[in-house]
Design a protein around this motif. Structure first.
Motif, PDB file in Angstrom:
ATOM      1  N   PHE A 233      35.062  56.502  35.050  1.00  0.00           N
ATOM      2  CA  PHE A 233      36.057  57.450  34.513  1.00  0.00           C
ATOM      3  C   PHE A 233      36.610  58.329  35.645  1.00  0.00           C
ATOM      4  CE2 PHE A 233      37.010  61.735  33.058  1.00  0.00           C
ATOM      5  CZ  PHE A 233      37.990  61.492  32.110  1.00  0.00           C
ATOM      6  N   LEU A 234      35.694  58.854  36.475  1.00  0.00           N
ATOM      7  CA  LEU A 234      36.116  59.783  37.539  1.00  0.00           C
ATOM      8  C   LEU A 234      37.002  59.084  38.575  1.00  0.00           C
ATOM      9  CD1 LEU A 234      32.713  61.631  37.880  1.00  0.00           C
ATOM     10  CD2 LEU A 234      34.850  62.643  37.043  1.00  0.00           C
ATOM     11  N   ARG A 235      36.692  57.817  38.828  1.00  0.00           N
ATOM     12  CA  ARG A 235      37.528  57.073  39.785  1.00  0.00           C
ATOM     13  C   ARG A 235      38.937  56.886  39.244  1.00  0.00           C
ATOM     14  NH1 ARG A 235      34.760  51.896  41.778  1.00  0.00           N
ATOM     15  NH2 ARG A 235      36.627  51.748  43.059  1.00  0.00           N
ATOM     16  N   LYS A 236      39.027  56.657  37.939  1.00  0.00           N
ATOM     17  CA  LYS A 236      40.362  56.538  37.302  1.00  0.00           C
ATOM     18  C   LYS A 236      41.147  57.842  37.446  1.00  0.00           C
ATOM     19  CE  LYS A 236      39.790  53.022  33.815  1.00  0.00           C
ATOM     20  NZ  LYS A 236      39.104  52.956  32.545  1.00  0.00           N
ATOM     21  N   GLN A 237      40.411  58.947  37.536  1.00  0.00           N
ATOM     22  CA  GLN A 237      41.066  60.262  37.702  1.00  0.00           C
ATOM     23  C   GLN A 237      41.365  60.542  39.176  1.00  0.00           C
ATOM     24  OE1 GLN A 237      41.651  61.936  34.720  1.00  0.00           O
ATOM     25  NE2 GLN A 237      40.769  60.020  33.982  1.00  0.00           N
ATOM     26  N   LYS A 238      41.088  59.531  40.022  1.00  0.00           N
ATOM     27  CA  LYS A 238      41.365  59.590  41.457  1.00  0.00           C
ATOM     28  C   LYS A 238      40.580  60.701  42.166  1.00  0.00           C
ATOM     29  CE  LYS A 238      45.789  57.232  41.272  1.00  0.00           C
ATOM     30  NZ  LYS A 238      45.090  56.116  40.667  1.00  0.00           N
ATOM     31  N   CYS A 239      39.283  60.749  41.884  1.00  0.00           N
ATOM     32  CA  CYS A 239      38.421  61.728  42.557  1.00  0.00           C
ATOM     33  C   CYS A 239      38.174  61.286  44.001  1.00  0.00           C
ATOM     34  CB  CYS A 239      37.086  61.832  41.814  1.00  0.00           C
ATOM     35  SG  CYS A 239      36.090  60.342  41.935  1.00  0.00           S
ATOM     36  N   GLY A 240      37.487  62.154  44.774  1.00  0.00           N
ATOM     37  CA  GLY A 240      37.083  61.780  46.134  1.00  0.00           C
ATOM     38  C   GLY A 240      35.779  60.997  46.067  1.00  0.00           C
ATOM     39  N   ARG A 241      34.827  61.357  46.928  1.00  0.00           N
ATOM     40  CA  ARG A 241      33.536  60.662  46.905  1.00  0.00           C
ATOM     41  C   ARG A 241      32.720  61.090  45.682  1.00  0.00           C
ATOM     42  NH1 ARG A 241      31.484  62.375  52.674  1.00  0.00           N
ATOM     43  NH2 ARG A 241      32.619  64.206  51.943  1.00  0.00           N
ATOM     44  N   ILE A 242      31.848  60.184  45.226  1.00  0.00           N
ATOM     45  CA  ILE A 242      31.007  60.516  44.069  1.00  0.00           C
ATOM     46  C   ILE A 242      29.534  60.484  44.502  1.00  0.00           C
ATOM     47  CG2 ILE A 242      30.350  59.909  41.701  1.00  0.00           C
ATOM     48  CD1 ILE A 242      32.935  58.245  41.504  1.00  0.00           C
ATOM     49  N   TYR A 243      28.822  61.579  44.223  1.00  0.00           N
ATOM     50  CA  TYR A 243      27.376  61.640  44.454  1.00  0.00           C
ATOM     51  C   TYR A 243      26.697  61.741  43.091  1.00  0.00           C
ATOM     52  CZ  TYR A 243      28.371  62.537  49.333  1.00  0.00           C
ATOM     53  OH  TYR A 243      28.809  62.413  50.626  1.00  0.00           O
ATOM     54  N   ALA A 244      25.531  61.119  42.962  1.00  0.00           N
ATOM     55  CA  ALA A 244      24.781  61.251  41.706  1.00  0.00           C
ATOM     56  C   ALA A 244      23.480  61.970  42.017  1.00  0.00           C
ATOM     57  CB  ALA A 244      24.503  59.872  41.114  1.00  0.00           C
ATOM     58  N   SER A 245      23.233  63.042  41.295  1.00  0.00           N
ATOM     59  CA  SER A 245      22.023  63.819  41.527  1.00  0.00           C
ATOM     60  C   SER A 245      21.238  63.928  40.224  1.00  0.00           C
ATOM     61  CB  SER A 245      22.436  65.219  41.998  1.00  0.00           C
ATOM     62  OG  SER A 245      21.324  66.072  41.986  1.00  0.00           O
ATOM     63  N   CYS A 246      19.940  63.666  40.309  1.00  0.00           N
ATOM     64  CA  CYS A 246      19.117  63.830  39.102  1.00  0.00           C
ATOM     65  C   CYS A 246      17.701  64.203  39.532  1.00  0.00           C
ATOM     66  CB  CYS A 246      19.086  62.542  38.279  1.00  0.00           C
ATOM     67  SG  CYS A 246      18.192  61.195  39.057  1.00  0.00           S
ATOM     68  N   THR A 247      16.929  64.719  38.579  1.00  0.00           N
ATOM     69  CA  THR A 247      15.535  65.046  38.890  1.00  0.00           C
ATOM     70  C   THR A 247      14.691  63.763  38.885  1.00  0.00           C
ATOM     71  OG1 THR A 247      15.862  67.189  37.877  1.00  0.00           O
ATOM     72  CG2 THR A 247      13.575  66.490  38.188  1.00  0.00           C
ATOM     73  N   HIS A 248      14.882  62.947  37.856  1.00  0.00           N
ATOM     74  CA  HIS A 248      14.027  61.766  37.683  1.00  0.00           C
ATOM     75  C   HIS A 248      14.846  60.472  37.802  1.00  0.00           C
ATOM     76  CE1 HIS A 248      11.442  64.843  35.981  1.00  0.00           C
ATOM     77  NE2 HIS A 248      12.328  65.083  35.042  1.00  0.00           N
ATOM     78  N   ALA A 249      14.612  59.720  38.864  1.00  0.00           N
ATOM     79  CA  ALA A 249      15.349  58.455  39.027  1.00  0.00           C
ATOM     80  C   ALA A 249      14.447  57.295  38.634  1.00  0.00           C
ATOM     81  CB  ALA A 249      15.836  58.313  40.460  1.00  0.00           C
ATOM     82  N   LEU A 250      14.577  56.848  37.397  1.00  0.00           N
ATOM     83  CA  LEU A 250      13.780  55.695  36.955  1.00  0.00           C
ATOM     84  C   LEU A 250      14.385  54.409  37.511  1.00  0.00           C
ATOM     85  CD1 LEU A 250      13.346  56.802  33.243  1.00  0.00           C
ATOM     86  CD2 LEU A 250      11.473  56.456  34.825  1.00  0.00           C
ATOM     87  N   LEU A 251      15.701  54.361  37.535  1.00  0.00           N
ATOM     88  CA  LEU A 251      16.458  53.230  38.092  1.00  0.00           C
ATOM     89  C   LEU A 251      15.895  51.881  37.641  1.00  0.00           C
ATOM     90  CD1 LEU A 251      17.073  54.725  41.647  1.00  0.00           C
ATOM     91  CD2 LEU A 251      18.744  54.518  39.801  1.00  0.00           C
ATOM     92  N   ILE A 252      15.945  51.670  36.350  1.00  0.00           N
ATOM     93  CA  ILE A 252      15.415  50.449  35.750  1.00  0.00           C
ATOM     94  C   ILE A 252      16.275  49.238  36.139  1.00  0.00           C
ATOM     95  CG2 ILE A 252      14.845  49.312  33.536  1.00  0.00           C
ATOM     96  CD1 ILE A 252      13.149  51.878  34.161  1.00  0.00           C
ATOM     97  N   GLY A 253      15.594  48.134  36.459  1.00  0.00           N
ATOM     98  CA  GLY A 253      16.291  46.867  36.775  1.00  0.00           C
ATOM     99  C   GLY A 253      17.240  47.046  37.947  1.00  0.00           C
ATOM    100  N   ASP A 254      18.498  46.597  37.748  1.00  0.00           N
ATOM    101  CA  ASP A 254      19.465  46.668  38.853  1.00  0.00           C
ATOM    102  C   ASP A 254      20.352  47.932  38.754  1.00  0.00           C
ATOM    103  OD1 ASP A 254      20.937  46.007  36.655  1.00  0.00           O
ATOM    104  OD2 ASP A 254      22.032  44.342  37.597  1.00  0.00           O
ATOM    105  N   ALA A 255      19.789  48.993  38.168  1.00  0.00           N
ATOM    106  CA  ALA A 255      20.575  50.228  37.972  1.00  0.00           C
ATOM    107  C   ALA A 255      21.211  50.716  39.276  1.00  0.00           C
ATOM    108  CB  ALA A 255      19.691  51.312  37.375  1.00  0.00           C
ATOM    109  N   GLU A 256      20.411  50.726  40.338  1.00  0.00           N
ATOM    110  CA  GLU A 256      20.902  51.264  41.607  1.00  0.00           C
ATOM    111  C   GLU A 256      22.124  50.475  42.097  1.00  0.00           C
ATOM    112  OE1 GLU A 256      17.794  51.735  44.487  1.00  0.00           O
ATOM    113  OE2 GLU A 256      19.213  52.535  45.961  1.00  0.00           O
ATOM    114  N   LYS A 257      22.008  49.161  42.018  1.00  0.00           N
ATOM    115  CA  LYS A 257      23.101  48.292  42.472  1.00  0.00           C
ATOM    116  C   LYS A 257      24.372  48.545  41.637  1.00  0.00           C
ATOM    117  CE  LYS A 257      23.969  43.383  42.829  1.00  0.00           C
ATOM    118  NZ  LYS A 257      23.466  42.167  42.227  1.00  0.00           N
ATOM    119  N   ARG A 258      24.199  48.649  40.323  1.00  0.00           N
ATOM    120  CA  ARG A 258      25.356  48.857  39.450  1.00  0.00           C
ATOM    121  C   ARG A 258      26.000  50.227  39.692  1.00  0.00           C
ATOM    122  NH1 ARG A 258      24.727  49.235  34.561  1.00  0.00           N
ATOM    123  NH2 ARG A 258      22.478  49.467  34.478  1.00  0.00           N
TER     124      ARG A 258
END
Ligand code: R5P
Length: 291
Positions: A233-258
Motif C-alpha cells: 500500500f505504502l509503495r503505491k503511495q510513492k513512499c521513500g524507503r520502508i523499514y519494519a520494526s517490531c518487538t517480536h519477529a517470529l518470521l514464520i516460513g518465508d516471511a522474511e523473503k516475502r
C-alpha cells in the motif's frame, strides 16, 4: 549479596545472561534433551538459591517452549518461594478473547499454568494485548521495548520519516514510537478475515506518505502478511524507503523473503526472539522492571 539467581531457559539463554549481568546476579544455565517422541528433558546446571528469575520466551515450537518454561518455574519453586517468570515473548497472547463463538481462550489456561507451576510474578515484553495479561491472577507486568527500538532508529538518517502502524489497533504504539523520535505518525485500516486469516488494507490514498521514509511499527511479525500488505500500500503511495520494526519477529516460513520482496529495506526486532533481525536488546528494560 546479589538479589537474584537468573536461570536461563534454552529459548532465551543469551538474553538471560545479559539480564544476570545487568542485575549483577548469578547465572545458571539449563540443558535440554529432546527425546525421540518429542518430550523435553531439562536439567539445571547448578542449584539455584534466593529470589529466582526464570527467563524463557515462548516462541515456536510454542507448546514445547511453554512446557519447558513451566518445568523450570516448577523446579525453581522447590528452592525458593520467590520465583519470577520472565517470558519475553508470550505465545498464546493472541488467544485472549472469544472472537468467534466456541473459540477457547487458551491464554487463560496458560496464565493458570504459570501460577500452578509456582510463579510469584510474571514479566512480559510488549504483550499482544493488555487483556491477555488480565488472565493472570498473580502480579503480571508488561514492559515495553519501544524506547529501545526508537533509540536504534534515532541513529539512522531517514528522509522526513513517518511512523506507520499497519492497523488501527496499533495506533497507541505508533504514537509513542513517533513521539520518542519527534516525528508524526499515521495508522492504516487493516482488515483480517477471522476465518481464513487473510489480511487486506482498506485505507484510501494517503497524502502524507509521498516521498517520505516510513517506519512500519507493530508488536510482532508472524507470517508477515500484515507488513507485506502495508508495504504494498505504502509503495503505491510513492513512499521513500520502508523499514519494519517490531518487538517480536517470529518470521514464520518465508516471511522474511516475502517482506523484502514487498520492498522493505530492513526488518529490526528485539532479542525476545533470537535471530538475524533481533538486534535490539531488551535486557535493560527487563532488568529495570526486576530491580
Ligand atoms: C495483529 O493484531 C498483530 O499486531 C500483528 O499485526 C499480527 O499478529 C502480525 O501477524 P502477521 O505477520 O501474520 O500478519
Amino acid at each position: 549479596m546479589a538479589r537474584f539467581t537468573v536461570l536461563g531457559g534454552t529459548s532465551s539463554e543469551q538474553l538471560a545472561r545479559k539480564i544476570a549481568s545487568k542485575l549483577k546476579s548469578r547465572y545458571i544455565g539449563s540443558e535440554l534433551r529432546t527425546f525421540p517422541d518429542g518430550e523435553s528433558k531439562l536439567t539445571l546446571k547448578e542449584k539455584p538459591s534466593g529470589n529466582i528469575v526464570i527467563v524463557h520466551s515462548v516462541y515456536p515450537p510454542i507448546d514445547s517452549n511453554l512446557i519447558r518454561a513451566l518445568a523450570l518455574v516448577s523446579q525453581a519453586r522447590k528452592y525458593s518461594s520467590k520465583v519470577y517468570a520472565v517470558v519475553p515473548y508470550m505465545g498464546y497472547a493472541r488467544q485472549d478473547r472469544e472472537f468467534l463463538p466456541g473459540e477457547i481462550i487458551t491464554m487463560s489456561l496458560v496464565a493458570k499454568l504459570f501460577k500452578t507451576a509456582g510463579a510469584a510474578k510474571i514479566i512480559v515484553v510488549d504483550i499482544h494485548s493488555i487483556l491477555a495479561l488480565k488472565h493472570f491472577t498473580i502480579p503480571a507486568k508488561n514492559v515495553t521495548a519501544i524506547s529501545e527500538l526508537a533509540k536504534y532508529f534515532k541513529k539512522l538518517h531517514l528522509k522526513d520519516p513517518l511512523v506507520v502502524s499497519p492497523d488501527m489497533g496499533g495506533i497507541v504504539r505508533a504514537r509513542s514510537f513517533a513521539k520518542l523520535l519527534g516525528i508524526d505518525n499515521i495508522a492504516l485500516d487493516k482488515h483480517r478475515d477471522r476465518r481464513t486469516g487473510k489480511v487486506s488494507i482498506k485505507s484510501k490514498n494517503h497524502h502524507r506518505v509521498k516521498g517520505r521514509d516510513v517506519i512500519l511499527v507493530d508488536d510482532m511479525i508472524s507470517t508477515g502478511g500484515s507488513i507485506v500488505k502495508a508495504a504494498q500500500f505504502l509503495r503505491k503511495q510513492k513512499c521513500g524507503r520502508i523499514y519494519a520494526s517490531c518487538t517480536h519477529a517470529l518470521l514464520i516460513g518465508d516471511a522474511e523473503k516475502r517482506i523484502r520482496q514487498a520492498g522493505v529495506t530492513k526488518i529490526i526486532s528485539t532479542n525476545t526472539i533470537p535471530g538475524k533481525t533481533g538486534i535490539v536488546d531488551v535486557s535493560p528494560v527487563i532488568s529495570k522492571a526486576l530491580a
